[in-house]
Design an enzyme around this catalytic site. Sequence first.
Site, short mmCIF file in Angstrom:
data_model
loop_
_atom_site.label_atom_id
_atom_site.label_comp_id
_atom_site.label_asym_id
_atom_site.label_seq_id
_atom_site.Cartn_x
_atom_site.Cartn_y
_atom_site.Cartn_z
N GLU A 99 0.83 -1.20 0.00
CA GLU A 99 0.00 0.00 0.00
C GLU A 99 0.87 1.25 0.00
O GLU A 99 1.93 1.29 0.63
CB GLU A 99 -0.94 0.00 1.21
CG GLU A 99 -1.98 -1.10 1.09
CD GLU A 99 -3.01 -1.09 2.20
OE1 GLU A 99 -4.17 -1.36 1.89
OE2 GLU A 99 -2.67 -0.82 3.36
N CYS A 112 3.33 8.64 0.85
CA CYS A 112 3.83 7.75 1.89
C CYS A 112 4.03 6.38 1.24
O CYS A 112 3.07 5.77 0.77
CB CYS A 112 2.80 7.68 3.02
SG CYS A 112 3.24 6.48 4.29
N CYS A 119 6.37 -6.56 7.52
CA CYS A 119 7.42 -5.96 8.33
C CYS A 119 7.83 -6.95 9.41
O CYS A 119 6.99 -7.66 9.97
CB CYS A 119 6.93 -4.66 8.98
SG CYS A 119 8.21 -3.77 9.90
N CYS A 123 5.98 -4.16 15.97
CA CYS A 123 5.63 -3.20 17.02
C CYS A 123 4.21 -3.53 17.50
O CYS A 123 3.34 -3.88 16.70
CB CYS A 123 5.72 -1.77 16.48
SG CYS A 123 7.41 -1.38 15.98
N CYS A 126 1.00 -1.89 15.79
CA CYS A 126 1.01 -1.65 14.34
C CYS A 126 0.47 -2.86 13.59
O CYS A 126 0.91 -3.98 13.80
CB CYS A 126 2.43 -1.34 13.87
SG CYS A 126 2.54 -1.09 12.09
N CYS A 342 -1.48 5.99 9.78
CA CYS A 342 -0.28 5.31 10.28
C CYS A 342 -0.66 4.03 10.99
O CYS A 342 -1.56 4.03 11.85
CB CYS A 342 0.43 6.17 11.31
SG CYS A 342 1.15 7.61 10.64
N1 SAH Z 1 9.02 1.09 10.17
C1 SAH Z 1 9.14 2.50 10.16
C2 SAH Z 1 8.18 3.23 9.24
C3 SAH Z 1 6.74 2.78 9.17
S1 SAH Z 1 5.58 3.22 10.39
C4 SAH Z 1 9.00 3.03 11.58
O1 SAH Z 1 8.62 2.28 12.45
O2 SAH Z 1 9.30 4.19 11.81
C5 SAH Z 1 5.37 4.95 10.46
C6 SAH Z 1 4.97 5.43 11.85
O3 SAH Z 1 3.63 5.03 12.20
C7 SAH Z 1 5.86 4.85 12.94
O4 SAH Z 1 6.23 5.86 13.83
C8 SAH Z 1 4.94 3.85 13.58
O5 SAH Z 1 5.34 3.53 14.89
C9 SAH Z 1 3.63 4.58 13.53
N2 SAH Z 1 2.49 3.71 13.82
C10 SAH Z 1 2.41 2.38 13.68
N3 SAH Z 1 1.21 1.93 14.08
C11 SAH Z 1 0.50 3.01 14.47
C12 SAH Z 1 -0.83 3.18 14.98
N4 SAH Z 1 -1.67 2.15 15.09
N5 SAH Z 1 -1.22 4.44 15.26
C13 SAH Z 1 -0.39 5.48 15.10
N6 SAH Z 1 0.85 5.37 14.61
C14 SAH Z 1 1.30 4.15 14.32
#
Ligand code: SAH
Length: 362
Positions: A99, A112, A119, A123, A126, A342
């Site tokens: 996406e 974006c 991934c 996290c 996420c 995000c």
């Molecule tokens: N892997 C990279 C880039 C992708 S995520 C990274 O972790 O930075 C981009 C941003 O979205 C990251 O800061 C991630 O932690 C955040 N993110 C992930 N899940 C989210 C959620 N459910 N709500 C808000 N931000 C989120």
Amino acid sequence: MPIDAMTDTRRELTDLERPALEQAFADDGVPVFHARQVFGWLGRRGAAAFAEMTDLSRDLRTQLDAAYRIATPRIARRDTSVDGTTKFLLELGDGKLIESVFIPDTPAQTFCVSTQVGCAMRCAFCLTGKMGMVRNLTPGEIVGQVRVLARETGLVGQAFNVVLMGMGEPLHNYDATMSALRILGDEHGMALPARRVTLSTVGVLPALERLAGEAYMPNLAISLHATTEDQRDALVPVNRKYGLRDLIEACKRFPVKKRDRITFEYVLLDEVNDTPADARRLVRLLDGIRAKVNLLPLNEAAGIEFARPADDRIDTFARILADKGVIVSVRKSRGRDIRAACGQLLVEGAQRSPAQRLAQRL
Ligand code: SAH
């Protein structure tokens, strides 16, 4: 007739940086300046086929078409939010899905893009992490997202920003990501200035050290999300390998240009990492770093066990930072209604593309 992707043995042109393309042309006796023309067609004019490159002779176009493939991700689906954010589901040459999101006027036009299918970082909050790691994207597939989105949004040849904040961890796919950035930045192609690019990372430390030495230096965003080792171990599992203290030290050493700052992203999770004590620890942690903080109130989703804090908790957290002189902003979620915000990027396993179904039958 289109050549089947499985049997097509032509070289993938979009994976080549310009010097490599020039070399490949030279090896075939093709004058080098044609490599620059091709780069210009792809990058500046959004072409997707040699047939469009009308200042190359017909013979040369035929010759190139026999030797090179120009892979362009196919738009499998497009959703537009009430706020104008548009999410593209793109199908790659092998049927895998990723996406990419177009976020208009924030204040700039922003694309974006993803760097991996899935991934590996997992996290806790996420959705992409729930998919696990499927595969790395190639340079051409990373650049291809920008090429497709620029064309689809009518922004070919205009200014836009690129954020590596889609699916995947860019520093876990280092070589392809940096190669893609060099292609995007090439003066004969899209000529995207490095200051218009932001690389967001959980902080894969050896790769972060390498990034510090790159000539094409994007803005850096660190996904911090926690202020103690234990808390970060739980939220960002890679912290068990590359811990918070070392990450902060690496950020202190990172070559930040005079007027620039490192962005620290901090997902706010209700009653988990959003207390005044967390805010005060964050202030102390960032002491001595040219930092700005971007608070991301959680975008909730089914399967994610955390909650978004109420607005007054978010305000209190932000005010503590601001009162201590930390530059802070709260990210406005865009495209939540189409699950483009995000952490909401997920390609469901059950949702197979026609190409994937076909591949399974073969
Ligand atoms: N892997 C990279 C880039 C992708 S995520 C990274 O972790 O930075 C981009 C941003 O979205 C990251 O800061 C991630 O932690 C955040 N993110 C992930 N899940 C989210 C959620 N459910 N709500 C808000 N931000 C989120």
